[in-house]
Design a protein around this motif. Structure first.
Motif, PDB file in Angstrom:
ATOM      1  N   ALA A  13       0.540  -1.167  -0.046  1.00 22.92           N
ATOM      2  CA  ALA A  13      -0.073  -0.032  -0.097  1.00 22.92           C
ATOM      3  C   ALA A  13       0.750   1.205  -0.089  1.00 22.92           C
ATOM      4  CB  ALA A  13      -0.858   0.033   1.388  1.00 22.92           C
ATOM      5  N   CYS A  14       2.062   1.240   0.622  1.00 21.40           N
ATOM      6  CA  CYS A  14       2.899   2.539   0.712  1.00 21.40           C
ATOM      7  C   CYS A  14       4.049   2.490  -0.480  1.00 21.40           C
ATOM      8  CB  CYS A  14       3.426   2.387   2.072  1.00 21.40           C
ATOM      9  SG  CYS A  14       2.249   2.376   3.352  1.00 21.40           S
ATOM     10  N   GLU A  15       3.969   1.464  -1.290  1.00 19.12           N
ATOM     11  CA  GLU A  15       5.168   1.145  -2.355  1.00 19.12           C
ATOM     12  C   GLU A  15       5.446   2.514  -3.054  1.00 19.12           C
ATOM     13  OE1 GLU A  15       6.338  -2.073  -5.864  1.00 19.12           O
ATOM     14  OE2 GLU A  15       4.389  -2.261  -4.989  1.00 19.12           O
ATOM     15  N   ASP A  16       4.365   3.311  -3.466  1.00 17.27           N
ATOM     16  CA  ASP A  16       4.786   4.326  -4.196  1.00 17.27           C
ATOM     17  C   ASP A  16       5.351   5.290  -3.477  1.00 17.27           C
ATOM     18  OD1 ASP A  16       3.244   3.219  -6.526  1.00 17.27           O
ATOM     19  OD2 ASP A  16       1.832   4.044  -6.071  1.00 17.27           O
ATOM     20  N   ILE A  17       4.971   5.677  -2.134  1.00 18.81           N
ATOM     21  CA  ILE A  17       5.503   6.729  -1.403  1.00 18.81           C
ATOM     22  C   ILE A  17       7.219   6.185  -1.172  1.00 18.81           C
ATOM     23  CG2 ILE A  17       5.432   7.571   0.983  1.00 18.81           C
ATOM     24  CD1 ILE A  17       2.384   7.362   0.592  1.00 18.81           C
ATOM     25  N   ILE A  18       7.358   4.879  -0.703  1.00 18.37           N
ATOM     26  CA  ILE A  18       8.578   4.480  -0.404  1.00 18.37           C
ATOM     27  C   ILE A  18       9.669   4.592  -1.703  1.00 18.37           C
ATOM     28  CG2 ILE A  18       9.856   2.255   0.209  1.00 18.37           C
ATOM     29  CD1 ILE A  18       7.576   1.158   1.709  1.00 18.37           C
ATOM     30  N   ALA A  19       9.075   4.183  -2.770  1.00 21.62           N
ATOM     31  CA  ALA A  19      10.082   4.626  -3.901  1.00 21.62           C
ATOM     32  C   ALA A  19      10.346   6.219  -4.164  1.00 21.62           C
ATOM     33  CB  ALA A  19       8.965   4.335  -5.325  1.00 21.62           C
ATOM     34  N   VAL A  20       9.425   6.973  -3.708  1.00 23.91           N
ATOM     35  CA  VAL A  20       9.873   8.579  -3.669  1.00 23.91           C
ATOM     36  C   VAL A  20      10.755   8.903  -2.646  1.00 23.91           C
ATOM     37  CG1 VAL A  20       8.991  10.738  -3.288  1.00 23.91           C
ATOM     38  CG2 VAL A  20       7.506   9.253  -4.621  1.00 23.91           C
TER      39      VAL A  20
END
Length: 80
Positions: A12-19
């Motif tokens: 669920a937090c994958e995009d935020i972690i990528a940033v």
């Protein structure tokens, strides 16, 4: 303490972690000057929300299990 960021449990937090990882890849000075602070805060909030959901689900499962055990013991007591 948050879970490891490389596990599949944090989808669920994958995009935020990528940033955040992209920000950290810019170098030490970029991080040291606080340029990644907003991304870090977003990751922390996302992981906290996931933890709260998981905790609520675990609490409900434990409550259901407790009720089942109570019913089994009540049945045993009634038939004894």
């Amino acid at each position: 303490m948050h879970p490891h960021l490389h596990t599949s449990r944090t989808l669920a937090c994958e995009d935020i972690i990528a940033v955040l990882e992209e920000c950290h890849a810019r170098g030490f000075m970029w991080k040291a000057m606080g340029m990644c602070s907003d991304a870090k805060r977003d990751v922390t909030l996302c992981l906290r929300a996931e933890r709260l959901k998981r905790t609520a689900n675990n609490r409900e499962a434990a409550k259901a299990k407790r009720e089942k055990v109570k019913a089994v013991w009540a049945d045993i007591d009634d038939n004894s």
